[in-house]
Design an enzyme around this catalytic site. Structure first.
Site, PDB file in Angstrom:
ATOM      1  NE  ARG A 187     -52.985 -47.463   1.920  1.00 47.17           N
ATOM      2  CZ  ARG A 187     -52.165 -48.279   2.750  1.00 47.17           C
ATOM      3  NH1 ARG A 187     -50.985 -47.829   2.963  1.00 47.17           N
ATOM      4  NH2 ARG A 187     -52.600 -49.569   3.510  1.00 47.17           N
ATOM      5  CB  THR A 188     -49.657 -39.501   0.667  1.00 43.18           C
ATOM      6  OG1 THR A 188     -49.469 -38.754   2.220  1.00 43.18           O
ATOM      7  CG2 THR A 188     -49.390 -38.138  -0.235  1.00 43.18           C
ATOM      8  NE  ARG A 189     -55.902 -41.737  -3.271  1.00 44.02           N
ATOM      9  CZ  ARG A 189     -57.221 -41.616  -3.302  1.00 44.02           C
ATOM     10  NH1 ARG A 189     -57.415 -42.762  -4.048  1.00 44.02           N
ATOM     11  NH2 ARG A 189     -57.967 -40.712  -2.951  1.00 44.02           N
ATOM     12  CG  ASN A 215     -49.643 -42.588   4.187  1.00 46.15           C
ATOM     13  OD1 ASN A 215     -49.891 -41.900   3.497  1.00 46.15           O
ATOM     14  ND2 ASN A 215     -50.222 -42.494   5.465  1.00 46.15           N
ATOM     15  N   PRO A 216     -46.230 -42.432   1.999  1.00 46.06           N
ATOM     16  CG  PRO A 216     -45.503 -41.664  -0.381  1.00 46.06           C
ATOM     17  CD  PRO A 216     -46.469 -42.312   0.414  1.00 46.06           C
TER      18      PRO A 216
END
Lengths: 261, 267
Positions: A27-29, A138-139
């Site tokens: 995921r994009t954090r 997870n944008p």
């Protein structure tokens, strides 16, 4: 419909015991390489947008010639701030869709050939892509500005962000620009701005952003979409800045108070 | 038509390089009752002859709305047509949600053709046994497409499919050059005239078995049937039928050419 970017975040192929662990790394954090504000404005002949050419790596000004304004089809420009790799993925997807549209177009109407693109549809499509990714936690970590003409012939300027929020307006600013540039645009905006005036307004806002946004650069690009000329993106150029104003020159220790206002 | 050796599976080529199952599927379209379509520079009109199983039953709907700006007329296996219509409606709705605008009909029809083709290249399925006439109107103007079980799609100014459609096609060939400038009502009348030529020998075009649809710039897809069709049928009767009476046709049944002829044959 190819919403291939929306598959990001599903770990359906993994057994559930591992999925929690690997899902976290998928995921994009937080964004790594980032662009800052994008500004857009509607004027007499069409729509104009501006962005600087900096991609920062945290506090380091790493890539000083990055292109954050991209032409997606004959009538649409997209500008993006936020994670640069996500922006590249989004523009590649949009360009691929435009190519597919061009290749499958076929009609008894000869005029239809060469007629392609609609900025409003690109904006709507991005809304669905971004919102879908947001729902998967997870944008695509971007603030996007879509500028151009709609198939109806009207100029269009719209905003999409990483959680799928959308709006359209006569002028738009993302990131730091929404704090610093919007008040300036609100004061100076008229619907019948000439090209020179619109450009001067945008440059003025970019200058203020360079003064006050630590992640901004004084090298900018301006792009416009007009009915006659279609999409035009300028080469990057430096804007002049003046650091001689009292607010910058006076050491803060010599002021009354702490230098804040 | 007994080519038994190579026609068992759709995935088998005949020595002449034909897919016989696909051709048999196209025969099914020819068995369906007539469906005609024509378009001007502002409107696209479909006409269909509805069959009823018996005197006690209803007439089978042949014109289906797909979206505000798209409709289809079917000829062939009605159940297959319903499946296709359901898919088309879904695609239209999805497109409207994602792009905020009505789907471009050319794109929908291309995707539909791809779906048809897939059924001709797999062992476990069969081709759809239905031909569609797709009438639509988008920002460039009205369109008329014909699809067939083989997966071919053509755009037309005017066409007819189904049984006894040859007389319809012949009539349309005569009038098609004036189609572009034709007004809305005249377009519908020509559809009715073409349709009247496709009625079988001992029948006539009535408000029960006829149906017409229209879509155009500023006009959503609308079906005209029942009593709404009556003014056009009355005009047809006043005209004394249509020109199809003079044309030769290919079917073995006797061609009906218009209302007045039919009355004579009622005996």
């Amino acid at each position: 419909m190819s919403l291939s970017l929306t598959s990001g975040g599903t770990s359906a192929r993994q057994p559930s015991s591992i999925s929690a662990l690997s899902a976290a790394t998928e995921r994009t954090r937080r964004p790594m390489v980032t662009g800052t504000s994008v500004l857009g404005i509607r004027y007499a002949d069409g729509v104009m947008i501006a962005a600087d050419t900096l991609c920062s790596y945290g506090s380091m000004a790493k890539y000083k010639d990055a292109r954050r304004l991209v032409s997606v089809n004959a009538k649409t420009l997209v500008g993006g701030g936020g994670e640069y790799s996500d922006f590249q993925a989004v523009t590649e997807l949009l360009k691929r869709n435009a190519l597919e549209d061009r290749c499958t177009a076929d009609s008894l109407y000869a005029e239809e050939e060469g007629e392609e693109g609609c900025a409003r549809e690109v904006w709507n499509y991005l809304r669905v892509v971004m919102y879908n990714r947001r729902n998967k936690m997870n944008p695509l970590w971007n603030d996007l500005v879509v500028a151009g003409f709609s198939s109806g012939g009207d100029p269009f300027l719209g905003y999409v962000d990483k959680i799928g929020t959308t709006y359209e307006d006569t002028f738009i600013a993302t990131g730091f620009g929404s704090y610093l540039a919007l008040p300036l645009m609100r004061e100076k905006y008229r619907p019948d701005l000439e090209e020179g005036e619109a450009r001067a307004l945008l440059e003025d806002c970019m200058r203020v952003l360079f003064y006050r946004d630590c992640r901004a650069l004084n090298k900018i690009q301006i792009a416009k979409v007009t009915k006659e000329d279609g999409v035009l993106i300028s080469d990057p150029y430096e804007i002049e800045t003046d650091w001689s104003s009292a607010g910058f020159m006076t050491p803060k220790g010599e002021l009354d108070g702490d230098g804040g206002w | 038509m007994f080519r038994n050796q190579y026609d068992t599976d759709v995935t088998v080529w005949s020595p002449e390089g034909r897919l016989l199952q696909v051709e048999y599927a196209m025969e099914s379209v020819k068995q369906g009752s007539a469906c005609i379509g024509l378009r001007s520079s502002t409107h696209a009109v479909l006409g269909a002859l509805k069959r009823s199983v018996s005197e006690l039953s209803s007439h089978q709907k042949k014109l289906l709305e797909i979206d505000d700006h798209i409709g289809v007329g079917i000829a062939g296996l009605t159940a297959d047509a319903r499946t296709i219509a359901k898919w088309m409606r879904n695609e239209c709705l999805n497109h409207k949600y994602v792009y905020g605008a009505p789907i471009v009909s050319g794109r929908l029809v291309t995707d539909l053709a791809d779906r048809h083709q897939r059924t001709t290249q797999t062992y476990v399925r069969r081709p759809y046994g239905v031909g569609l006439l797709v009438a639509s109107c988008d920002e460039n103007g009205p369109h008329l497409y014909q699809t067939c079980p083989s997966g071919n799609v053509y755009e037309y100014y005017a066409t007819a499919i189904g049984s006894r459609s040859q007389s319809g096609r012949t009539y349309l060939e005569k009038i098609y050059e004036g189609l572009a400038e034709m007004g809305r009502d005249e377009l519908i009348m020509n559809a009715v005239r073409a349709l009247a030529g496709c009625v079988s020998g001992d029948g006539e075009l009535t408000t029960e078995n006829g149906s017409v649809s229209i879509v155009g710039k500023g006009e959503n897809f609308t079906i005209i049937e029942g009593m709404e069709l009556k003014p056009y049928l009355d005009r047809l009767e006043l005209e004394g039928g249509n020109n199809a009476a003079e044309e030769e046709e290919v079917t073995e049944e006797e061609e009906s050419s218009g209302d007045d002829d039919v009355e004579a044959m009622e005996t």
